[in-house]
Scaffold this active site. Structure first.
Site, PDB file in Angstrom:
ATOM      1  N   ASP A   1       0.799  -1.235   0.000  1.00 37.39           N
ATOM      2  CA  ASP A   1       0.000   0.000   0.000  1.00 37.39           C
ATOM      3  C   ASP A   1       0.828   1.279   0.000  1.00 37.39           C
ATOM      4  OD1 ASP A   1       0.846   0.185   2.666  1.00 37.39           O
ATOM      5  OD2 ASP A   1      -1.054   1.066   3.283  1.00 37.39           O
ATOM      6  N   GLU A   2       2.101   1.197  -0.346  1.00 36.81           N
ATOM      7  CA  GLU A   2       2.866   2.449  -0.358  1.00 36.81           C
ATOM      8  C   GLU A   2       3.853   2.501  -1.520  1.00 36.81           C
ATOM      9  OE1 GLU A   2       5.815   2.894   2.861  1.00 36.81           O
ATOM     10  OE2 GLU A   2       5.215   0.880   3.436  1.00 36.81           O
TER      11      GLU A   2
HETATM   12  P1  TTP Z   1       0.361  -0.070   6.827  1.00 39.00           P
HETATM   13  O1  TTP Z   1       0.461   0.932   5.734  1.00 39.00           O
HETATM   14  O2  TTP Z   1       1.489  -0.158   7.786  1.00 39.00           O
HETATM   15  O3  TTP Z   1      -0.917   0.147   7.704  1.00 39.00           O
HETATM   16  P2  TTP Z   1      -2.350   0.580   7.261  1.00 39.00           P
HETATM   17  O4  TTP Z   1      -2.412   0.965   5.821  1.00 39.00           O
HETATM   18  O5  TTP Z   1      -3.321  -0.471   7.661  1.00 39.00           O
HETATM   19  O6  TTP Z   1      -2.620   1.837   8.181  1.00 39.00           O
HETATM   20  P3  TTP Z   1      -1.992   3.297   8.071  1.00 39.00           P
HETATM   21  O7  TTP Z   1      -3.153   4.200   7.857  1.00 39.00           O
HETATM   22  O8  TTP Z   1      -1.305   3.511   9.357  1.00 39.00           O
HETATM   23  O9  TTP Z   1      -1.048   3.288   6.900  1.00 39.00           O
HETATM   24  O10 TTP Z   1       0.161  -1.499   6.196  1.00 39.00           O
HETATM   25  C1  TTP Z   1      -0.582  -1.748   5.014  1.00 39.00           C
HETATM   26  C2  TTP Z   1      -1.326  -3.057   5.107  1.00 39.00           C
HETATM   27  O11 TTP Z   1      -0.389  -4.117   5.360  1.00 39.00           O
HETATM   28  C3  TTP Z   1      -2.309  -3.087   6.236  1.00 39.00           C
HETATM   29  O12 TTP Z   1      -3.563  -2.534   5.861  1.00 39.00           O
HETATM   30  C4  TTP Z   1      -2.368  -4.544   6.567  1.00 39.00           C
HETATM   31  C5  TTP Z   1      -0.992  -5.080   6.237  1.00 39.00           C
HETATM   32  N1  TTP Z   1      -0.215  -5.253   7.468  1.00 39.00           N
HETATM   33  C6  TTP Z   1      -0.261  -6.458   8.114  1.00 39.00           C
HETATM   34  O13 TTP Z   1      -0.920  -7.370   7.651  1.00 39.00           O
HETATM   35  N2  TTP Z   1       0.434  -6.627   9.280  1.00 39.00           N
HETATM   36  C7  TTP Z   1       1.166  -5.630   9.833  1.00 39.00           C
HETATM   37  O14 TTP Z   1       1.768  -5.796  10.910  1.00 39.00           O
HETATM   38  C8  TTP Z   1       1.214  -4.369   9.164  1.00 39.00           C
HETATM   39  C9  TTP Z   1       1.996  -3.231   9.754  1.00 39.00           C
HETATM   40  C10 TTP Z   1       0.504  -4.225   7.992  1.00 39.00           C
HETATM   41 MG    MG Z   2      -0.983   2.250   5.004  1.00 37.38          MG
END
Ligand code: TTP
Ligand code: MG
Length: 367
Positions: free
Chosen positions: A118-119
């Site tokens: 997601d980034e």
């Molecule tokens: P992130 O970008 O770290 O988290 P997020 O998008 O859910 O929240 P934020 O708004 O803080 O960015 O991670 C992206 C996806 O990766 C997240 O939706 C689910 C997955 N993920 C896991 O499965 N386990 C984990 O420990 C993390 C950090 C993320």
């Molecule tokens: Mg995220």
């Protein structure tokens, strides 16, 4: 004559964007089931009414108010908020949305680098000439993600990857943070050291023992002390804390394979010599894989005999991996049919079918 581009070849004049989806898996679930909007939504393993043994993958911002976060035991999340909506991980769906988002972001980029599901980092084309234009451009990106995918993201803009990454996390969700080069220190210095990418719990703990809690303290710490504690990484930490990061935005998808070949000084059919050389080549392939955070699926062996006749053999694995022992084992299997009387002139090994390892995904296999 074209106008000179002041950003070119001057890393401090770069404009780098970092885009990160907000509560990604949970946001996709809410998009699919709009009745969940505004509710605490937890995506992860089955809570089994508090006795589940897996972890939280992610949760909506409403659930975060209860102290729930990624990687927390699902049983604990259940205790903190039993009335939350618990949903299983639907990875195929998230992968599909991720691919669409990445495609969209790529359209905004001259250089593009996906770093997890997601980034991504991106560098826009020359039409974005300064940080004011970058802020407007970031709003356009956010609008387009919302319009096409109906989820929100947060964007950070800075003069390098480090600053843009920290900036995207600064005002989540649905945030936009632009840090101009002259404001970098002011932005970074009050933040805890854990915000520096790569500073995990252990490093943060060691820094704390040294009396270093905020980025400013790390930035001003004696390099000698840091080197004694962290070796080469010490200097890197100090540079990052000062907002210095010269890493390029690299289009990793353009790398289709990693391979190494070696020609023997003298043609040989000695299996020990051949497999010894192969081992060295594999080690080099493997370190390149790790450097790029790639996983692979296919291994290819190339053999050239003394008469220059050349053969390749490949094996595709059922799983993605970066395991060096898998490469070694497979390469030796593929090599077996060629070992005999004929002398080798060259041997080579490569991996293809590459994809970026998503560091976060290692945590979600724990269902
Ligand atoms: P992130 O970008 O770290 O988290 P997020 O998008 O859910 O929240 P934020 O708004 O803080 O960015 O991670 C992206 C996806 O990766 C997240 O939706 C689910 C997955 N993920 C896991 O499965 N386990 C984990 O420990 C993390 C950090 C993320
Ligand atoms: Mg995220």
């Amino acid at each position: 004559m074209p106008a000179p581009n002041p950003k070119k070849n001057n890393p401090e004049r770069r404009i780098v964007f970092h885009v990160d989806m907000d509560s990604f898996f949970a946001s996709v679930e809410v998009r699919e089931k709009p009745e969940l909007k505004g509710q605490p939504v937890i995506v992860g393993s089955d809570p089994r009414e508090g006795s589940g043994r897996g972890v939280v993958s992610t949760c909506s911002y409403e659930a975060r108010k209860y102290g729930i976060h990624s990687a927390m035991p699902i049983s604990q999340a259940y205790r903190l908020c039993p009335h939350a909506v618990f949903l299983p991980v639907n990875m195929n769906l998230y992968a599909e949305v991720s691919a669409a988002v990445m495609e969209l972001l790529r359209g905004f980029s001259e250089k593009f680098q996906q770093v997890s599901i997601d980034e991504a980092y991106l560098i826009p084309g020359p039409e974005v000439r300064n940080f004011e234009e970058a802020a407007l451009y970031a709003l356009r990106i956010k609008d387009e993600v919302q319009r096409q995918q109906r989820i929100t993201c947060s964007v950070g803009v800075g003069s390098n990857k480090l600053v843009s990454k920290i900036a995207s996390g600064f005002q989540k969700p649905d945030g936009l943070t632009v840090v101009r080069p002259e404001d970098v220190r002011e932005f970074l210095f009050p933040l805890p050291v854990s915000k520096v990418p790569g500073v995990g719990e252990r490093t943060a703990e060691t820094l704390k023992e040294m009396g270093i809690n905020r980025i400013e303290e790390l930035a001003n710490c004696n390099i000698q002390l840091l080197s004694e504690r962290f070796g080469k990484i010490g200097l890197r930490l100090k540079q990052l804390a000062n907002g210095l990061d010269f890493e390029e935005v690299i289009e990793k998808e353009s790398i289709k394979s990693i391979s190494r070949h070696g020609t023997f000084a003298e043609d040989t059919n000695d299996p020990v010599k051949i497999s010894g050389s192969l081992d060295l080549l594999i080690e080099s392939v493997h370190s390149s894989l790790l450097k790029h955070s790639f996983l692979f699926k296919t291994i290819t062996l190339t053999v050239r005999f003394e008469d220059f006749s050349t053969y390749t053999r490949s094996k595709t694995l059922p799983i993605w991996t970066s395991d060096i022992f898998v490469i070694k084992r497979t390469a030796i299997q593929l090599l077996a049919e060629f070992i005999g009387r004929r002398k080798f002139r060259l041997v080579g090994v490569g991996v293809t079918k590459l994809r970026i390892r998503d560091e976060k995904q290692t945590l979600i296999t724990d269902f």
